[in-house]
Every structure is written in C-alpha cells, then in structure tokens.
Design a protein around this motif. Structure first.
Motif, short mmCIF file in Angstrom:
data_model
loop_
_atom_site.label_atom_id
_atom_site.label_comp_id
_atom_site.label_asym_id
_atom_site.label_seq_id
_atom_site.Cartn_x
_atom_site.Cartn_y
_atom_site.Cartn_z
N GLY A 47 0.79 -1.23 0.00
CA GLY A 47 0.00 0.00 0.00
C GLY A 47 0.82 1.27 0.00
O GLY A 47 0.27 2.37 -0.08
N ASN A 48 2.16 1.13 0.09
CA ASN A 48 3.04 2.28 0.12
C ASN A 48 3.81 2.42 -1.19
O ASN A 48 3.76 1.55 -2.06
N LEU B 197 1.04 17.64 2.62
CA LEU B 197 0.81 16.50 1.73
C LEU B 197 0.75 15.18 2.49
O LEU B 197 0.20 14.21 1.98
N GLY B 198 1.33 15.14 3.67
CA GLY B 198 1.26 13.91 4.46
C GLY B 198 2.58 13.55 5.10
O GLY B 198 3.61 14.19 4.88
N ASN C 229 2.32 6.41 2.19
CA ASN C 229 1.10 5.92 1.56
C ASN C 229 1.10 6.31 0.08
O ASN C 229 1.57 7.40 -0.28
N LEU C 230 0.58 5.43 -0.76
CA LEU C 230 0.60 5.67 -2.21
C LEU C 230 -0.01 7.02 -2.57
O LEU C 230 0.52 7.75 -3.41
N ASN C 231 -1.12 7.39 -1.92
CA ASN C 231 -1.76 8.68 -2.22
C ASN C 231 -0.86 9.85 -1.87
O ASN C 231 -0.81 10.86 -2.59
N VAL C 232 -0.13 9.73 -0.74
CA VAL C 232 0.78 10.80 -0.33
C VAL C 232 1.92 10.94 -1.32
O VAL C 232 2.26 12.05 -1.75
N GLU D 169 1.96 10.05 -4.46
CA GLU D 169 1.44 10.59 -5.72
C GLU D 169 1.24 12.10 -5.63
O GLU D 169 1.51 12.83 -6.59
N SER D 170 0.78 12.58 -4.47
CA SER D 170 0.60 14.03 -4.28
C SER D 170 1.95 14.75 -4.32
O SER D 170 2.05 15.86 -4.88
N SER E 206 3.12 17.52 -7.25
CA SER E 206 3.39 18.90 -6.82
C SER E 206 4.73 19.42 -7.30
O SER E 206 5.03 20.61 -7.15
#
Length: 200
Positions: free
Chosen positions: A106-107, A144-145, A176-179, A181-182, A186
């Motif tokens: 998931g990372n 962003l995380g 985390n994958l979403n972090v 990607e953000s 950016s």
C-alpha cells in the motif's frame, strides 16, 4: 590468563567484543586511548541502525582492530547482518549497506532534494517520520502527508558519507501511495519542504 581468554573469545566470536568484556582487562596494565562505536542496547538482525542506538566507548590500543568503527556516521543507516547485544563493539563485518528498497504493501517510494536551509538547520535520521509540505508560488502551504525516511544521501549519492565534510542532500522517502502521488504531482509548481512536527 585473562588476555588468553580474551584472545579465544575474539577467535570464537569473529572479532566481536563487548565493552563490559573489555573492562575485565587490568586497567593498570593498559591505557585507554581510542574511542570506538558500540551499541547502547540489544538490536536484532535486519535492523537499520540509528544514532540513538549507538554510543562511543574507550578501549585499549592493545585490542584495537582496523575492523572496529570509530565514527558513528559510518554506522548510521546501515543494516545489522546479525543480532547483537548491548555494548557490543561495532565490527565492519556485521554491517550491510542496503542498496535497494521495497515499499510496504500500500506504500510507495520516491526521493526529495533538501533545500539549503533544511540541510543546515536540522539533523535527520533513517527511520525518522517527517511531514512533506508543498509551498506554491503564491506562498500557499499545503500539507501533503507524513513519510518515513528510508535513505539519506549526499550530493554524490553516497549513503555512507561523513557529516563532518558533507551534508545530506537527497532523501529516499516511503509513504502511503496517495501521499507519494501528491508529492510527485506537486513538483515543478512551487517547492517541496520536509518539516519535523513535535509529538504532542
């Protein structure tokens, strides 16, 4: 007899000594002149070594080996090949430099270049959790995380660099994958900064 016992222990353990064992040597016979790196507490196999895991201890020149490490920076960020106990003197043979990383489920992994201010103003360690912030060209801050530092590199992309002569320039980070990607999305619009937030 004590010196013979220590020689046998060195042979059996492949050159590993603990500071407690060194203290058994008669202090009146030997002068303590050299500081080497030792463990502060027990560590298991595969652990990435952090600064708080280490301490400096003095040992007599009579048992000093070129294999013992005299600079913490040469140890921090490396992985232990075997489990070691508290006060064990660090031997170069038990250190593994991790050359590749696999993110947890998931990372994802990516890298960041530190700003000059970040390089000079605070210490960073492998395994530390930090927050990534995006600063837009208009000065708007967006968190962003949180990410974990997996590797610290100097400008030559070396992991085993001395902080006395070089400064950390690049970070390998996992989150985390979403972090992640953000963070990637950016880039090129403003700048990214890594910050430490104190625990509440």
């Amino acid at each position: 007899m004590k010196k013979i016992g220590i020689a046998v222990l060195l042979f059996i353990c492949g050159g590993l000594l603990t500071y407690a064992e060194v203290k058994h040597i008669n202090e009146q016979e030997i002068s303590y002149t050299t500081d080497v790196v030792a463990l502060k507490h027990d560590l298991t196999e595969g652990v990435v070594i952090k600064e708080q895991d280490l301490q400096m201890v003095s040992i007599p020149n009579e048992i000093l080996s070129n294999n013992y490490v005299q600079d913490k920076d040469e140890v921090i960020g490396n992985t232990l090949a075997i489990a070691l106990t508290e006060l064990t003197l660090i031997n170069k043979d038990v250190l593994l430099e991790k050359t590749y990383f696999i993110p947890s489920s998931g990372n994802a992994l990516t890298s960041l270049r530190l700003t000059p201010e970040e390089m000079l103003c605070w210490e960073i360690e492998v395994g530390e959790l930090v927050h990534v912030v995006h600063v837009s060209t208009d000065g708007v801050l967006t968190k962003l995380g949180q990410v974990s530092i997996k590797g610290i590199y100097d400008e030559t992309l070396s992991r085993n660099f001395s902080k006395k002569s070089n400064v950390p320039t690049f970070l390998l980070i996992e989150g985390n994958l979403n972090v992640i990607e953000s963070i990637i999305a950016s880039r090129g619009d403003g700048r990214l900064e890594v910050i430490k937030i104190a625990n509440k």
